[in-house]
Design a protein around this motif. Sequence first.
Motif, PDB file in Angstrom:
ATOM      1  N   VAL A 198       0.857  -1.184   0.000  1.00  0.00           N
ATOM      2  CA  VAL A 198       0.000   0.000   0.000  1.00  0.00           C
ATOM      3  C   VAL A 198       0.894   1.235   0.000  1.00  0.00           C
ATOM      4  O   VAL A 198       1.866   1.322   0.771  1.00  0.00           O
ATOM      5  CB  VAL A 198      -0.927   0.019   1.227  1.00  0.00           C
ATOM      6  N   SER A 199       0.592   2.195  -0.869  1.00  0.00           N
ATOM      7  CA  SER A 199       1.372   3.432  -0.922  1.00  0.00           C
ATOM      8  C   SER A 199       0.446   4.615  -1.167  1.00  0.00           C
ATOM      9  O   SER A 199      -0.690   4.459  -1.633  1.00  0.00           O
ATOM     10  CB  SER A 199       2.429   3.352  -2.039  1.00  0.00           C
ATOM     11  N   TYR A 200       0.969   5.813  -0.844  1.00  0.00           N
ATOM     12  CA  TYR A 200       0.225   7.055  -1.023  1.00  0.00           C
ATOM     13  C   TYR A 200       1.088   8.033  -1.822  1.00  0.00           C
ATOM     14  O   TYR A 200       1.692   8.950  -1.258  1.00  0.00           O
ATOM     15  CB  TYR A 200      -0.155   7.651   0.329  1.00  0.00           C
TER      16      TYR A 200
ATOM     17  N   ARG B  58      -4.877   6.237  -2.745  1.00  0.00           N
ATOM     18  CA  ARG B  58      -4.272   5.065  -2.095  1.00  0.00           C
ATOM     19  C   ARG B  58      -4.061   3.995  -3.154  1.00  0.00           C
ATOM     20  O   ARG B  58      -5.013   3.549  -3.794  1.00  0.00           O
ATOM     21  CB  ARG B  58      -5.180   4.551  -0.981  1.00  0.00           C
ATOM     22  N   ILE B  59      -2.824   3.585  -3.365  1.00  0.00           N
ATOM     23  CA  ILE B  59      -2.478   2.618  -4.398  1.00  0.00           C
ATOM     24  C   ILE B  59      -2.148   1.272  -3.752  1.00  0.00           C
ATOM     25  O   ILE B  59      -1.343   1.194  -2.825  1.00  0.00           O
ATOM     26  CB  ILE B  59      -1.276   3.090  -5.236  1.00  0.00           C
ATOM     27  N   VAL B  60      -2.812   0.227  -4.246  1.00  0.00           N
ATOM     28  CA  VAL B  60      -2.532  -1.139  -3.792  1.00  0.00           C
ATOM     29  C   VAL B  60      -1.789  -1.851  -4.914  1.00  0.00           C
ATOM     30  O   VAL B  60      -2.294  -1.948  -6.034  1.00  0.00           O
ATOM     31  CB  VAL B  60      -3.829  -1.887  -3.443  1.00  0.00           C
ATOM     32  N   THR B  61      -0.574  -2.334  -4.607  1.00  0.00           N
ATOM     33  CA  THR B  61       0.281  -2.957  -5.616  1.00  0.00           C
ATOM     34  C   THR B  61       0.554  -4.415  -5.256  1.00  0.00           C
ATOM     35  O   THR B  61       0.945  -4.721  -4.122  1.00  0.00           O
ATOM     36  CB  THR B  61       1.619  -2.215  -5.741  1.00  0.00           C
ATOM     37  N   ILE B  62       0.335  -5.300  -6.209  1.00  0.00           N
ATOM     38  CA  ILE B  62       0.737  -6.699  -6.089  1.00  0.00           C
ATOM     39  C   ILE B  62       1.756  -6.914  -7.195  1.00  0.00           C
ATOM     40  O   ILE B  62       1.390  -6.937  -8.380  1.00  0.00           O
ATOM     41  CB  ILE B  62      -0.469  -7.640  -6.250  1.00  0.00           C
ATOM     42  N   PRO B  63       3.034  -7.028  -6.867  1.00  0.00           N
ATOM     43  CA  PRO B  63       4.097  -7.036  -7.884  1.00  0.00           C
ATOM     44  C   PRO B  63       3.844  -8.027  -9.017  1.00  0.00           C
ATOM     45  O   PRO B  63       3.634  -9.214  -8.788  1.00  0.00           O
ATOM     46  CB  PRO B  63       5.342  -7.423  -7.073  1.00  0.00           C
TER      47      PRO B  63
ATOM     48  N   GLY C   7     -10.017  -0.318  -0.024  1.00  0.00           N
ATOM     49  CA  GLY C   7     -10.529  -1.471   0.703  1.00  0.00           C
ATOM     50  C   GLY C   7      -9.500  -2.125   1.594  1.00  0.00           C
ATOM     51  O   GLY C   7      -8.370  -1.633   1.757  1.00  0.00           O
ATOM     52  N   THR C   8      -9.892  -3.235   2.189  1.00  0.00           N
ATOM     53  CA  THR C   8      -8.992  -4.006   3.051  1.00  0.00           C
ATOM     54  C   THR C   8      -8.496  -5.228   2.276  1.00  0.00           C
ATOM     55  O   THR C   8      -9.250  -5.849   1.528  1.00  0.00           O
ATOM     56  CB  THR C   8      -9.704  -4.465   4.334  1.00  0.00           C
ATOM     57  N   HIS C   9      -7.234  -5.573   2.464  1.00  0.00           N
ATOM     58  CA  HIS C   9      -6.615  -6.658   1.703  1.00  0.00           C
ATOM     59  C   HIS C   9      -5.728  -7.495   2.614  1.00  0.00           C
ATOM     60  O   HIS C   9      -5.310  -7.049   3.682  1.00  0.00           O
ATOM     61  CB  HIS C   9      -5.763  -6.085   0.558  1.00  0.00           C
ATOM     62  N   THR C  10      -5.447  -8.711   2.152  1.00  0.00           N
ATOM     63  CA  THR C  10      -4.529  -9.559   2.893  1.00  0.00           C
ATOM     64  C   THR C  10      -3.108  -9.007   2.774  1.00  0.00           C
ATOM     65  O   THR C  10      -2.793  -8.253   1.854  1.00  0.00           O
ATOM     66  CB  THR C  10      -4.565 -10.998   2.357  1.00  0.00           C
TER      67      THR C  10
END
Length: 392
Positions: free
Chosen positions: A168-170, A192-197, A206-209
């Motif tokens: 998670v990054s901003y 809010r950026i959610v990254t999965i390489p 949202g909420t993530h594992t």
Amino acid sequence: MHRTQTYYQQDAYRTRASSLILAAEPLPGGGGRIAFEGTVFYPEGGGQPADRGTLTLPDGARLAVTDVHEKDGVIWHRVDALPPAAVPGAEVTQQIDWDWRFDKMQQHTGEHILSGTLHRLFGAENVGFHIGSEAVRMDTSVPISPEGLLQAETEANRFVWQDLPVQVSYPDPRQLAHMSYRSKKEIQGQVRIVTIPGADVCACCGTHTATTGQVGLIKIVSAEHYKGGMRLAVLCGARALAGMQAMQARQSQIVAELSAKPAETANAVRRMHKELTDLQYLHYGVCSQLFDALAEAADPHEDAIRLVPGLDPDGLHRLALRLTQATDGLCAALTPTEKGCGYCLARREGDVRPLVKALNAAFAGRGGGKPAICQGSCAGQAQDVAAFLAGR
């Protein structure tokens, strides 16, 4: 009122927190809503349902949180009751339903992985997403073949098996301008950026594992064409396991019913389908012979009321029409049913609808049709219906 601090975004695994009440308002119809300085409760939004849980007041009273919504930066917690102790300044202990939360984390993270994979492979945009009570619904912008969906599902699960970090990054506006990421709408303010390489980069609140491995499994359980794209039903994590267990139980029942090995059920079903089709064709021919015999026994100018067990609606219709070829009287095809009697009334000339209306009134029936032929069912016994028609 200042914006609510979102503890769930800082740590999706945090299940408890203590926070001061900033506002408490009763709601029409009972209960109320409460706002806090900060909260561990995720509010409904972005396709993800709100958290469930409880609030414990200073006097020990426990309130069930039935809904959570955000408005103008303030997160409101709907509760089933609003006792006197729920006042601004009171410190309240928040407790989320962890099983509910973790399920949503698995589904949401799995959706990111699969959406990113579909986008990379086929240029598919995710134009709709909702975590339902049974499955995740995903809508894509383009159609995808069954082979393509299988490929995407396999690749998505490879990302799960790699147990990648979910980051998670901003980023600031300057960094964001040079980033490529998925987003279904224009976002104002901090993103809010959610990254999965390697799998996905997406704007999401949202909420993530913490890692992809905790998603467990991603399974597409249905796919249909929808508004120029595809509508997918997807199961992740514990839902996917439960879905596969249920599928295995159904498979075991089918194997037992067919007396076939699991790998041979498809051939067994095809064989049974052919046998059923052959029997249906034979049954149709036998019924035609029976209907001909019943018609030949009819007087050309008398009513023909025939009671034949085991007829379906199509059979009733066929018999009534065949009888009209033999007599200009009332033609009635009747058959006993679990709830009473199925019927089809016809006449070569004239209108049977008034008689059907009387029949339905007398025997709590339902049905209708055209002047020459009407069909339906009623609660009366077939013999009583036949006697009623004979006396009209």
